[in-house]
Motif scaffolding. Structure first.
Motif, mmCIF file in Angstrom:
data_model
loop_
_atom_site.group_PDB
_atom_site.id
_atom_site.type_symbol
_atom_site.label_atom_id
_atom_site.label_comp_id
_atom_site.label_asym_id
_atom_site.label_seq_id
_atom_site.Cartn_x
_atom_site.Cartn_y
_atom_site.Cartn_z
ATOM 1 N N ILE A 3 30.827 45.165 34.458
ATOM 2 C CA ILE A 3 32.271 45.282 34.688
ATOM 3 C C ILE A 3 32.986 45.427 33.352
ATOM 4 O O ILE A 3 33.845 46.299 33.179
ATOM 5 C CB ILE A 3 32.809 44.048 35.448
ATOM 6 N N ASN A 4 32.641 44.565 32.389
ATOM 7 C CA ASN A 4 33.275 44.625 31.068
ATOM 8 C C ASN A 4 32.893 45.897 30.321
ATOM 9 O O ASN A 4 33.739 46.539 29.705
ATOM 10 C CB ASN A 4 32.896 43.397 30.230
ATOM 11 N N HIS A 5 31.619 46.264 30.380
ATOM 12 C CA HIS A 5 31.126 47.442 29.661
ATOM 13 C C HIS A 5 31.796 48.725 30.153
ATOM 14 O O HIS A 5 32.124 49.608 29.356
ATOM 15 C CB HIS A 5 29.608 47.529 29.821
ATOM 16 N N ARG A 6 32.004 48.840 31.455
ATOM 17 C CA ARG A 6 32.586 50.055 32.033
ATOM 18 C C ARG A 6 34.083 49.937 32.318
ATOM 19 O O ARG A 6 34.645 50.819 32.970
ATOM 20 C CB ARG A 6 31.843 50.418 33.321
ATOM 21 N N SER A 7 34.700 48.837 31.895
ATOM 22 C CA SER A 7 36.138 48.600 32.125
ATOM 23 C C SER A 7 36.507 48.750 33.601
ATOM 24 O O SER A 7 37.420 49.493 33.969
ATOM 25 C CB SER A 7 36.987 49.547 31.276
ATOM 26 N N MET A 8 35.798 48.007 34.446
ATOM 27 C CA MET A 8 36.018 48.088 35.891
ATOM 28 C C MET A 8 36.657 46.818 36.447
ATOM 29 O O MET A 8 36.523 46.522 37.634
ATOM 30 C CB MET A 8 34.679 48.346 36.599
ATOM 31 N N GLU A 9 37.367 46.062 35.605
ATOM 32 C CA GLU A 9 37.965 44.800 36.029
ATOM 33 C C GLU A 9 38.937 44.969 37.192
ATOM 34 O O GLU A 9 39.151 44.049 37.972
ATOM 35 C CB GLU A 9 38.696 44.119 34.865
ATOM 36 N N ASP A 10 39.546 46.154 37.309
ATOM 37 C CA ASP A 10 40.498 46.397 38.389
ATOM 38 C C ASP A 10 39.823 46.859 39.678
ATOM 39 O O ASP A 10 40.480 46.970 40.715
ATOM 40 C CB ASP A 10 41.536 47.429 37.949
ATOM 41 N N GLN A 11 38.497 47.112 39.633
ATOM 42 C CA GLN A 11 37.775 47.571 40.826
ATOM 43 C C GLN A 11 36.792 46.533 41.360
ATOM 44 O O GLN A 11 36.616 46.407 42.563
ATOM 45 C CB GLN A 11 37.028 48.865 40.507
ATOM 46 N N ILE A 12 36.113 45.825 40.466
ATOM 47 C CA ILE A 12 35.210 44.737 40.868
ATOM 48 C C ILE A 12 35.876 43.461 40.347
ATOM 49 O O ILE A 12 35.898 43.201 39.148
ATOM 50 C CB ILE A 12 33.794 44.912 40.296
ATOM 51 N N LEU A 13 36.433 42.678 41.267
ATOM 52 C CA LEU A 13 37.307 41.572 40.896
ATOM 53 C C LEU A 13 36.600 40.233 40.726
ATOM 54 O O LEU A 13 37.034 39.408 39.936
ATOM 55 C CB LEU A 13 38.415 41.432 41.938
ATOM 56 N N ASP A 14 35.535 39.995 41.487
ATOM 57 C CA ASP A 14 34.883 38.683 41.432
ATOM 58 C C ASP A 14 33.441 38.802 41.899
ATOM 59 O O ASP A 14 33.111 39.643 42.729
ATOM 60 C CB ASP A 14 35.643 37.693 42.313
ATOM 61 N N VAL A 15 32.600 37.935 41.338
ATOM 62 C CA VAL A 15 31.196 37.837 41.745
ATOM 63 C C VAL A 15 30.926 36.348 41.941
ATOM 64 O O VAL A 15 31.229 35.545 41.063
ATOM 65 C CB VAL A 15 30.246 38.420 40.680
ATOM 66 N N MET A 16 30.365 35.975 43.097
ATOM 67 C CA MET A 16 30.213 34.563 43.423
ATOM 68 C C MET A 16 28.856 34.285 44.070
ATOM 69 O O MET A 16 28.364 35.080 44.861
ATOM 70 C CB MET A 16 31.338 34.166 44.384
ATOM 71 N N ILE A 17 28.278 33.134 43.707
ATOM 72 C CA ILE A 17 27.076 32.629 44.360
ATOM 73 C C ILE A 17 27.497 31.328 45.034
ATOM 74 O O ILE A 17 27.692 30.320 44.352
ATOM 75 C CB ILE A 17 25.944 32.361 43.350
ATOM 76 N N PRO A 18 27.702 31.335 46.361
ATOM 77 C CA PRO A 18 28.160 30.116 47.032
ATOM 78 C C PRO A 18 27.116 28.995 46.915
ATOM 79 O O PRO A 18 25.940 29.191 47.227
ATOM 80 C CB PRO A 18 28.331 30.530 48.492
ATOM 81 N N THR A 19 27.586 27.827 46.450
ATOM 82 C CA THR A 19 26.713 26.662 46.334
ATOM 83 C C THR A 19 27.394 25.475 46.989
ATOM 84 O O THR A 19 28.598 25.485 47.245
ATOM 85 C CB THR A 19 26.426 26.313 44.861
ATOM 86 N N GLN A 20 26.603 24.454 47.266
ATOM 87 C CA GLN A 20 27.158 23.210 47.777
ATOM 88 C C GLN A 20 26.451 22.052 47.106
ATOM 89 O O GLN A 20 25.292 22.161 46.718
ATOM 90 C CB GLN A 20 27.035 23.131 49.294
ATOM 91 N N THR A 21 27.165 20.943 46.964
ATOM 92 C CA THR A 21 26.599 19.758 46.355
ATOM 93 C C THR A 21 25.829 18.991 47.419
ATOM 94 O O THR A 21 26.363 18.705 48.493
ATOM 95 C CB THR A 21 27.709 18.871 45.764
ATOM 96 N N VAL A 22 24.575 18.685 47.108
ATOM 97 C CA VAL A 22 23.718 17.970 48.048
ATOM 98 C C VAL A 22 23.277 16.670 47.395
ATOM 99 O O VAL A 22 22.880 16.654 46.227
ATOM 100 C CB VAL A 22 22.478 18.824 48.406
ATOM 101 N N SER A 23 23.369 15.577 48.138
ATOM 102 C CA SER A 23 22.934 14.278 47.637
ATOM 103 C C SER A 23 21.586 13.937 48.254
ATOM 104 O O SER A 23 21.402 14.048 49.462
ATOM 105 C CB SER A 23 23.935 13.191 48.016
ATOM 106 N N GLU A 24 20.660 13.549 47.399
ATOM 107 C CA GLU A 24 19.330 13.161 47.865
ATOM 108 C C GLU A 24 19.017 11.775 47.327
ATOM 109 O O GLU A 24 19.316 11.464 46.184
ATOM 110 C CB GLU A 24 18.279 14.149 47.357
ATOM 111 N N GLU A 25 18.417 10.944 48.173
ATOM 112 C CA GLU A 25 18.042 9.616 47.730
ATOM 113 C C GLU A 25 16.534 9.580 47.543
ATOM 114 O O GLU A 25 15.771 9.939 48.432
ATOM 115 C CB GLU A 25 18.476 8.563 48.747
ATOM 116 N N LYS A 26 16.124 9.171 46.341
ATOM 117 C CA LYS A 26 14.704 9.112 46.010
ATOM 118 C C LYS A 26 14.451 7.839 45.221
ATOM 119 O O LYS A 26 15.114 7.568 44.226
ATOM 120 C CB LYS A 26 14.342 10.342 45.165
#
Length: 172
Positions: free
Chosen positions: A28-51
């Protein structure tokens, strides 16, 4: 009329999600496409484990091998994302990517917003609820999607789980 940016799901090789995200952001930065590709996300969630009697929190990917990209779909953006190393393709029938619906985006953003909670399992908190005013307890569970937590409060000489809204809690 300008096209509207929408969220698309991109399939990746397993374990390549972070690399794909980084590579798309660099492109995006290299090709100056900030106005076309706005966001990239990897959805995560916090998980609690007891060990072994200890509670450990970790981030888990909600959708392994998938990355979400908010972009205006056109030939150039499709080419950049599709030809990023580690990407196997867009989710959709044939070669036509299908954007996420508004309901799907809302459910994902609710999870993403809720995970920014300042509380963690094991935190000592003071309750601001009228019935439990100034009572101290320990968070045993957090439910980010609901905005609630289960707090262990001592009653009659034993710990008792009580549900509270996160807004009713304050860190000690």
């Amino acid at each position: 009329m300008a096209e509207k940016a929408q969220w698309y799901v991109v399939h990746t090789y397993s374990g390549y999600e972070n690399k794909v995200k980084d590579d798309i952001l660099k492109m995006i930065n290299h090709r100056s496409m900030e106005d076309q590709i706005l966001d990239v996300m990897i959805p995560t969630q916090t998980v609690s484990e007891e060990k072994n009697g200890k509670t450990k929190e970790s981030e888990k990917k909600m959708f392994p091998a998938y990355v979400l990209v908010k972009m205006i779909m056109n030939e150039q953006t499709w080419y950049v994302v599709r030809n990023t190393r580690g990407v196997t393709g867009f989710v959709g029938p044939g070669s036509k990517p299908v954007p996420l619906t508004e309901e799907e985006v809302k459910s994902l953003s609710m999870i993403a917003e809720a995970k920014v909670s300042p509380f963690s399992v094991g935190d000592h908190v003071v309750i601001n609820d009228a019935m439990w005013q100034d009572k101290v307890g320990v968070i045993s569970e957090i439910h980010p999607a609901d905005g609630t937590a289960v707090v262990m409060i001592e009653m009659f000489g034993r710990d008792t789980p009580v549900d509270f809204n996160l807004s009713e809690l304050e860190k000690v």
